[in-house]
Design an enzyme around this catalytic site. Structure first.
Site, PDB file in Angstrom:
ATOM      1  N   GLU A  46       0.826  -1.216   0.000  1.00 21.40           N
ATOM      2  CA  GLU A  46       0.000   0.000   0.000  1.00 21.40           C
ATOM      3  C   GLU A  46       0.854   1.257   0.000  1.00 21.40           C
ATOM      4  OE1 GLU A  46      -2.860  -0.568   3.200  1.00 21.40           O
ATOM      5  OE2 GLU A  46      -3.957  -2.011   1.947  1.00 21.40           O
ATOM      6  N   CYS A  55      -1.669  -4.671  -5.770  1.00 20.67           N
ATOM      7  CA  CYS A  55      -2.278  -5.906  -5.258  1.00 20.67           C
ATOM      8  C   CYS A  55      -1.263  -7.049  -5.235  1.00 20.67           C
ATOM      9  CB  CYS A  55      -3.445  -6.333  -6.132  1.00 20.67           C
ATOM     10  SG  CYS A  55      -4.895  -5.293  -6.014  1.00 20.67           S
ATOM     11  N   GLU A  57      -1.585 -10.096  -6.270  1.00 23.11           N
ATOM     12  CA  GLU A  57      -1.556 -10.895  -7.502  1.00 23.11           C
ATOM     13  C   GLU A  57      -0.642 -10.257  -8.544  1.00 23.11           C
ATOM     14  OE1 GLU A  57      -4.116  -9.774  -5.770  1.00 23.11           O
ATOM     15  OE2 GLU A  57      -5.914 -10.971  -6.056  1.00 23.11           O
ATOM     16  N   CYS A  89      -9.279  -8.738  -7.707  1.00 23.54           N
ATOM     17  CA  CYS A  89     -10.021  -7.561  -8.192  1.00 23.54           C
ATOM     18  C   CYS A  89     -10.035  -7.564  -9.727  1.00 23.54           C
ATOM     19  CB  CYS A  89      -9.386  -6.279  -7.656  1.00 23.54           C
ATOM     20  SG  CYS A  89      -7.881  -5.797  -8.525  1.00 23.54           S
ATOM     21  N   CYS A  92      -6.610  -7.203 -11.487  1.00 23.94           N
ATOM     22  CA  CYS A  92      -5.799  -8.430 -11.420  1.00 23.94           C
ATOM     23  C   CYS A  92      -6.353  -9.515 -12.338  1.00 23.94           C
ATOM     24  CB  CYS A  92      -5.705  -8.921  -9.977  1.00 23.94           C
ATOM     25  SG  CYS A  92      -4.714  -7.812  -8.953  1.00 23.94           S
TER      26      CYS A  92
HETATM   27  N1  THU Z   1      -6.019  -6.383  -2.624  1.00 21.66           N
HETATM   28  C1  THU Z   1      -5.184  -7.290  -3.208  1.00 21.66           C
HETATM   29  O1  THU Z   1      -4.005  -7.388  -2.857  1.00 21.66           O
HETATM   30  N2  THU Z   1      -5.693  -8.072  -4.190  1.00 21.66           N
HETATM   31  C2  THU Z   1      -6.968  -8.005  -4.678  1.00 21.66           C
HETATM   32  O2  THU Z   1      -7.303  -8.655  -5.659  1.00 21.66           O
HETATM   33  C3  THU Z   1      -7.953  -7.155  -4.004  1.00 21.66           C
HETATM   34  C4  THU Z   1      -7.401  -6.198  -2.993  1.00 21.66           C
HETATM   35  C5  THU Z   1      -5.473  -5.511  -1.571  1.00 21.66           C
HETATM   36  C6  THU Z   1      -5.370  -4.070  -1.978  1.00 21.66           C
HETATM   37  C7  THU Z   1      -5.421  -3.378  -0.629  1.00 21.66           C
HETATM   38  O3  THU Z   1      -4.090  -3.292  -0.104  1.00 21.66           O
HETATM   39  C8  THU Z   1      -6.226  -4.294   0.254  1.00 21.66           C
HETATM   40  O4  THU Z   1      -6.319  -5.536  -0.437  1.00 21.66           O
HETATM   41  C9  THU Z   1      -7.628  -3.787   0.532  1.00 21.66           C
HETATM   42  O5  THU Z   1      -8.275  -3.440  -0.627  1.00 21.66           O
END
Ligand code: THU
Length: 134
Positions: A46, A55, A57, A89, A92
């Site tokens: 983040e 993310c 992935e 998401c 990804c």
């Molecule tokens: N996040 C992922 O790492 N992968 C996803 O496919 C969905 C969301 C993370 C992004 C963020 O740091 C946290 O999950 C909350 O959204």
């Protein structure tokens, strides 16, 4: 011997422990398996400027690229200690479609609500994705 889905999920769990998620406090780990038999892990990273968050992935797939991987993805395991069935998401899913072997044979491995393994195909979660036809 080829790696199994249970083991792939364990690597995703391990990756989630490295997550940098001070804002959402929602750690995610991913482990992607290629036809070569190689695996690559990733965690979410983040940023104070929230929209710049990477993310887990896409972090894992980027790691594959920088390590010279040229074969296709056959499976990806995704894990969050905060949520069962932690699906990728939309961004990804589009990335997965870029590197996937094909939509039917590329599998998404998740820890299900009953703690069992849930195996979905990329086709099920990302039908009619964008493809660049030359
Ligand atoms: N996040 C992922 O790492 N992968 C996803 O496919 C969905 C969301 C993370 C992004 C963020 O740091 C946290 O999950 C909350 O959204």
């Amino acid at each position: 011997m080829a790696i199994g889905y249970n083991e792939l999920l364990e690597y995703a769990k391990e990756a989630s422990k490295k997550s940098y998620s001070p804002y959402s406090k929602f750690p995610v780990g991913a482990c992607v398996l290629y036809e070569s038999g190689k695996i690559y892990q990733g965690c979410n990273v983040e940023n104070a400027s929230y929209g710049l968050t990477l993310c887990a992935e896409r972090n894992a797939m980027s790691s594959a690229v920088i390590n010279g991987e040229t074969s296709k993805i056959t499976a990806i395991a995704i894990y969050s200690p905060k949520q069962k069935r932690c699906l990728p998401c939309g961004a990804c899913r589009q990335w997965l479609s870029e590197f996937a072997k094909n939509e039917k044979e590329t599998k998404i491995i998740l820890e299900d609500i009953n703690d069992e393994i849930l195996v979905l195909s990329l086709e099920e979660i990302f039908p009619y994705g964008f493809k660049f036809d030359e």
